[in-house]
Motif scaffolding. Structure first.
Motif, PDB file in Angstrom:
ATOM      1  N   HIS A 152      21.482   3.394  49.177  1.00  0.00           N
ATOM      2  CA  HIS A 152      20.483   3.501  48.665  1.00  0.00           C
ATOM      3  C   HIS A 152      21.287   5.193  48.054  1.00  0.00           C
ATOM      4  O   HIS A 152      22.231   5.141  48.512  1.00  0.00           O
ATOM      5  CB  HIS A 152      18.634   3.995  49.377  1.00  0.00           C
ATOM      6  CG  HIS A 152      18.105   3.283  49.317  1.00  0.00           C
ATOM      7  ND1 HIS A 152      18.409   2.240  50.640  1.00  0.00           N
ATOM      8  CD2 HIS A 152      16.977   2.362  48.738  1.00  0.00           C
ATOM      9  CE1 HIS A 152      17.979   1.281  50.271  1.00  0.00           C
ATOM     10  NE2 HIS A 152      16.744   1.002  49.247  1.00  0.00           N
ATOM     11  N   PRO A 153      20.586   5.414  46.878  1.00  0.00           N
ATOM     12  CA  PRO A 153      20.719   6.729  45.666  1.00  0.00           C
ATOM     13  C   PRO A 153      21.595   8.002  46.757  1.00  0.00           C
ATOM     14  O   PRO A 153      22.126   9.099  46.631  1.00  0.00           O
ATOM     15  CB  PRO A 153      20.351   6.827  45.030  1.00  0.00           C
ATOM     16  CG  PRO A 153      19.863   5.903  44.743  1.00  0.00           C
ATOM     17  CD  PRO A 153      19.629   5.158  45.920  1.00  0.00           C
ATOM     18  N   ALA A 154      20.537   7.752  47.565  1.00  0.00           N
ATOM     19  CA  ALA A 154      20.322   9.295  48.881  1.00  0.00           C
ATOM     20  C   ALA A 154      21.270   9.671  49.931  1.00  0.00           C
ATOM     21  O   ALA A 154      21.774  10.051  49.805  1.00  0.00           O
ATOM     22  CB  ALA A 154      19.275   9.711  49.900  1.00  0.00           C
ATOM     23  N   GLN A 155      22.242   7.847  49.733  1.00  0.00           N
ATOM     24  CA  GLN A 155      23.591   7.895  50.659  1.00  0.00           C
ATOM     25  C   GLN A 155      24.603   7.856  50.260  1.00  0.00           C
ATOM     26  O   GLN A 155      26.262   7.598  50.434  1.00  0.00           O
ATOM     27  CB  GLN A 155      23.006   6.655  51.476  1.00  0.00           C
ATOM     28  CG  GLN A 155      22.108   6.624  52.019  1.00  0.00           C
ATOM     29  CD  GLN A 155      21.644   4.557  52.844  1.00  0.00           C
ATOM     30  OE1 GLN A 155      21.303   3.822  51.949  1.00  0.00           O
ATOM     31  NE2 GLN A 155      22.880   4.983  53.608  1.00  0.00           N
ATOM     32  N   LEU A 156      24.665   8.229  48.471  1.00  0.00           N
ATOM     33  CA  LEU A 156      25.869   8.874  47.859  1.00  0.00           C
ATOM     34  C   LEU A 156      26.250   9.643  47.237  1.00  0.00           C
ATOM     35  O   LEU A 156      25.612  10.500  46.991  1.00  0.00           O
ATOM     36  CB  LEU A 156      25.768   7.382  46.525  1.00  0.00           C
ATOM     37  CG  LEU A 156      25.458   6.311  47.109  1.00  0.00           C
ATOM     38  CD1 LEU A 156      25.458   5.299  45.425  1.00  0.00           C
ATOM     39  CD2 LEU A 156      26.545   5.568  47.975  1.00  0.00           C
TER      40      LEU A 156
END
Length: 385
Positions: A152-156
């Motif tokens: 998910h975006p928060a993990q990038l």
């Protein structure tokens, strides 16, 4: 009997071909945008060829984002028209124009995986599942995010999120990709790395790109052509080399790194050479001109107020016996590796920015020099515009 093998190269030996652009020609004719009595974008005429990378460059409030939003269909035109391969598109809503857009804040869906974010536009267009999966896989490979597809975006990281936004914009194979200051939220090192990534993706995918930025270094490194805007008007359109070497006016010069902008008076003018004086300085410079070498519009004569533009890297401490343009006292000295950046002031208070390759300390009195061809002299008309 010995047979000779064919000498024609095999298909595997052929170099990879760059994909053809989805766009032939995009034409803006008199595109403008006003808010009541305020005109944010004065008539803009621009022709973009398929495969070009165009940068809209200028300070905040200059009209560059307004121009991009007019292209995208997010703002209606006050006047003018936009034509794509012979077909008017300015009357179409954004979703019917077939353009991709990369926003400053990425605008990713936080609850969707990378794969789902990239596939979103294809699903909205009703593309078959198998085709969607193939195109998403191809684009994720292009932006080097295949191994992050399930995240998910928060993990990038910021740079990875930016690449997801680019992948989502290009997976629909748009005729044009619009980017609105996409690197402004990244740190300096990541901005530098992502510049190269954006240029690589542009080339590898055969994109046509319009890119908004206020960073001249970013624009110079990425774009095939630059459009410099000031107060909603086009100051100059040209290649990076044309604008860097031959800025059309002081506004363009300032964005092309001419940090020393000195208001002086022309003492004499002969051909393309002018002598300008004032504030304890005496500068022999070259009349600002276009790439063909002819001076920019505006009369230039002795006694006239002028603006002399010089880059810090072209202003230096005079060598022994060299004619100096004046003296200044070093006030701020910054270490930049093999060179020092020096901010100095004349006795009359005129501030100068220069580079020094020899030791300089705050308080040192310096004799300053510049080559005549590196000091551009703009006429009063250009200064006032």
């Amino acid at each position: 009997m010995t047979t000779t093998a064919a000498t024609s190269p095999s298909p595997q030996a052929s170099p990879p071909r760059r994909p053809a652009s989805q766009l032939g020609r995009l034409t803006l004719r008199g595109v403008s945008r006003a808010y009541g009595a305020h005109t944010a974008l004065h008539p803009l005429d621009l022709e973009i060829t398929g495969g070009e990378f165009i940068a809209l460059l200028g300070p905040s409030g200059c009209g560059k984002t307004t121009a991009l939003n007019c292209l995208a269909g997010l703002l209606p035109l006050t006047a003018g028209e936009i034509e794509l391969d012979g077909r008017r598109v300015d009357t179409l809503p954004p979703e019917k124009r077939g353009f991709g857009m990369v926003f400053q804040n990425y605008a990713l869906f936080p609850h969707l995986t990378v794969r789902a974010n990239v596939a979103f536009g294809l699903k909205m267009r009703g593309v078959a599942k198998a085709e969607t999966e193939r195109r998403v896989a191809d684009v994720l490979n292009l932006v080097r995010l295949t191994e992050h597809a399930a995240k998910h975006p928060a993990q990038l990281s910021g740079g990875q999120q930016q690449r997801v936004a680019i992948a989502r914009a290009i997976v629909t194979e748009p005729a044009l990709v619009l980017m609105d200051e996409p690197l402004s939220n990244l740190d300096a090192a990541l901005r530098l790395a992502m510049r190269g990534e954006i240029r690589r993706i542009h080339q590898d995918f055969g994109l046509t790109t319009v890119y908004v930025t206020h960073d001249q270094e970013e624009a110079l490194s990425l774009a095939d052509r630059l459009v410099v805007l000031h107060d909603g008007r086009v100051s100059q359109i040209g290649t990076p080399a044309e604008l860097y070497e031959h800025p059309a006016d002081p506004h363009v010069a300032a964005f092309m790194g001419y940090r020393n902008l000195l208001p002086l008076r022309a003492s004499s003018v002969e051909g393309t050479t002018a002598l300008a004086e004032g504030d304890g300085l005496r500068v022999v410079g070259t009349r600002a001109g276009n790439p063909a070498g002819t001076p920019v519009d505006g009369a230039l004569s002795a006694g006239q107020q002028v603006l002399v533009a010089i880059r810090p890297e072209d202003l230096r401490v005079a060598a022994e016996g060299e004619t100096a343009i004046g003296e200044a006292v070093a006030e701020i000295v910054e270490y930049h590796g093999r060179v020092l950046h020096v901010e100095a002031a004349t006795d009359q208070g005129r501030r100068l920015h220069l580079k020094a390759h020899q030791p300089v300390r705050p308080g040192d009195r310096l004799h300053i020099a510049v080559d005549a061809e590196r000091a551009l002299v703009f006429p009063a008309e250009a200064v006032a515009s």
